[in-house]
Design a protein around this motif. Sequence first.
Motif, mmCIF file in Angstrom:
data_model
loop_
_atom_site.group_PDB
_atom_site.id
_atom_site.type_symbol
_atom_site.label_atom_id
_atom_site.label_comp_id
_atom_site.label_asym_id
_atom_site.label_seq_id
_atom_site.Cartn_x
_atom_site.Cartn_y
_atom_site.Cartn_z
ATOM 1 N N VAL A 89 0.854 -1.186 0.000
ATOM 2 C CA VAL A 89 0.000 0.000 0.000
ATOM 3 C C VAL A 89 0.888 1.232 0.000
ATOM 4 C CG1 VAL A 89 -1.954 -1.088 1.189
ATOM 5 C CG2 VAL A 89 -0.144 0.006 2.537
ATOM 6 N N ALA A 90 0.282 2.373 -0.310
ATOM 7 C CA ALA A 90 0.968 3.657 -0.211
ATOM 8 C C ALA A 90 0.144 4.566 0.683
ATOM 9 C CB ALA A 90 1.128 4.284 -1.592
ATOM 10 N N THR A 91 0.839 5.357 1.494
ATOM 11 C CA THR A 91 0.158 6.342 2.327
ATOM 12 C C THR A 91 -0.156 7.566 1.475
ATOM 13 O OG1 THR A 91 2.197 7.445 2.980
ATOM 14 C CG2 THR A 91 1.493 5.556 4.326
ATOM 15 N N GLU A 92 -0.897 8.493 2.057
ATOM 16 C CA GLU A 92 -1.232 9.724 1.331
ATOM 17 C C GLU A 92 0.017 10.486 0.910
ATOM 18 O OE1 GLU A 92 -3.831 11.776 3.964
ATOM 19 O OE2 GLU A 92 -5.612 10.709 3.262
ATOM 20 N N GLU A 113 -6.918 6.169 4.253
ATOM 21 C CA GLU A 113 -5.529 6.579 4.487
ATOM 22 C C GLU A 113 -4.521 5.840 3.621
ATOM 23 O OE1 GLU A 113 -4.418 6.756 8.591
ATOM 24 O OE2 GLU A 113 -6.429 7.378 9.182
ATOM 25 N N TYR A 114 -4.984 4.811 2.913
ATOM 26 C CA TYR A 114 -4.049 4.011 2.126
ATOM 27 C C TYR A 114 -4.607 3.752 0.731
ATOM 28 C CZ TYR A 114 -1.773 3.000 6.569
ATOM 29 O OH TYR A 114 -1.135 3.118 7.781
ATOM 30 N N GLU A 115 -3.669 3.580 -0.187
ATOM 31 C CA GLU A 115 -4.012 3.251 -1.559
ATOM 32 C C GLU A 115 -3.381 1.905 -1.885
ATOM 33 O OE1 GLU A 115 -2.540 5.095 -5.753
ATOM 34 O OE2 GLU A 115 -3.346 6.515 -4.277
ATOM 35 N N ASP A 149 -9.925 1.791 3.016
ATOM 36 C CA ASP A 149 -9.333 2.666 4.031
ATOM 37 C C ASP A 149 -8.873 3.952 3.352
ATOM 38 O OD1 ASP A 149 -7.473 3.876 5.883
ATOM 39 O OD2 ASP A 149 -7.500 1.973 6.949
ATOM 40 N N LEU A 199 -5.929 -1.784 8.795
ATOM 41 C CA LEU A 199 -6.456 -1.120 7.611
ATOM 42 C C LEU A 199 -7.867 -1.647 7.377
ATOM 43 C CD1 LEU A 199 -3.237 -1.294 7.214
ATOM 44 C CD2 LEU A 199 -3.737 -0.854 4.828
ATOM 45 N N LEU A 242 -1.027 -3.883 9.056
ATOM 46 C CA LEU A 242 0.303 -3.605 8.527
ATOM 47 C C LEU A 242 1.208 -4.769 8.910
ATOM 48 C CD1 LEU A 242 0.864 0.228 9.141
ATOM 49 C CD2 LEU A 242 0.232 -0.935 7.010
ATOM 50 N N ARG A 247 5.603 3.788 0.943
ATOM 51 C CA ARG A 247 5.142 2.409 0.741
ATOM 52 C C ARG A 247 5.159 1.649 2.057
ATOM 53 N NH1 ARG A 247 5.243 1.236 -4.909
ATOM 54 N NH2 ARG A 247 4.746 3.240 -5.822
ATOM 55 N N ARG A 248 4.183 0.785 2.221
ATOM 56 C CA ARG A 248 4.095 -0.107 3.371
ATOM 57 C C ARG A 248 3.632 -1.468 2.881
ATOM 58 N NH1 ARG A 248 6.361 3.512 5.407
ATOM 59 N NH2 ARG A 248 5.812 4.769 7.219
#
Length: 147
Positions: free
Chosen positions: A23-26, A124-126, A122, A109, A56, A30-31
Amino acid sequence: MDSDSRIASLTDVPTESTFLFRVATESGERREAILVRDGRSASSTDEGDIDVHCWLNYCQHFTHIKLDKGTGAAMRNGELVCENHGAYFEPDSGVCTFGPCEGARLPGLEVTVRDGGVYLTDDEYEFVGPGPIDDGDDLTSTSNVEF
Ligand code: FES
């Protein structure tokens, strides 16, 4: 929910391990995240009975340590296990029930199961894609060095 937020098919989420994705945050960091079936519904094939949770992919003892190192996280007695020092996490609450970070909780998430798919819902994440972050692309903190 659109096709861009579709993480996986429900059948891709293993019954006794995890499905790993990125995922990517705003802010673009990357996470890694994991999908895990709730222990109570782990063996069900009826979509209405299946609970999928998303966390996560980082232990709460040392947060640079990944629970799923690319081949699925270990599970014992229906709980996620960090193989570094044996912390156990409930798949539905993310709470560590045993080990050096007992009482800590995995950051969660929001996901939704619909029409045989699992979607990231979510704000907050993409969703980026399935599988682990390439080593050269890992922007997670390394300040919590294990001694
Ligand atoms: S790093 Fe997970 S239990 Fe120590």
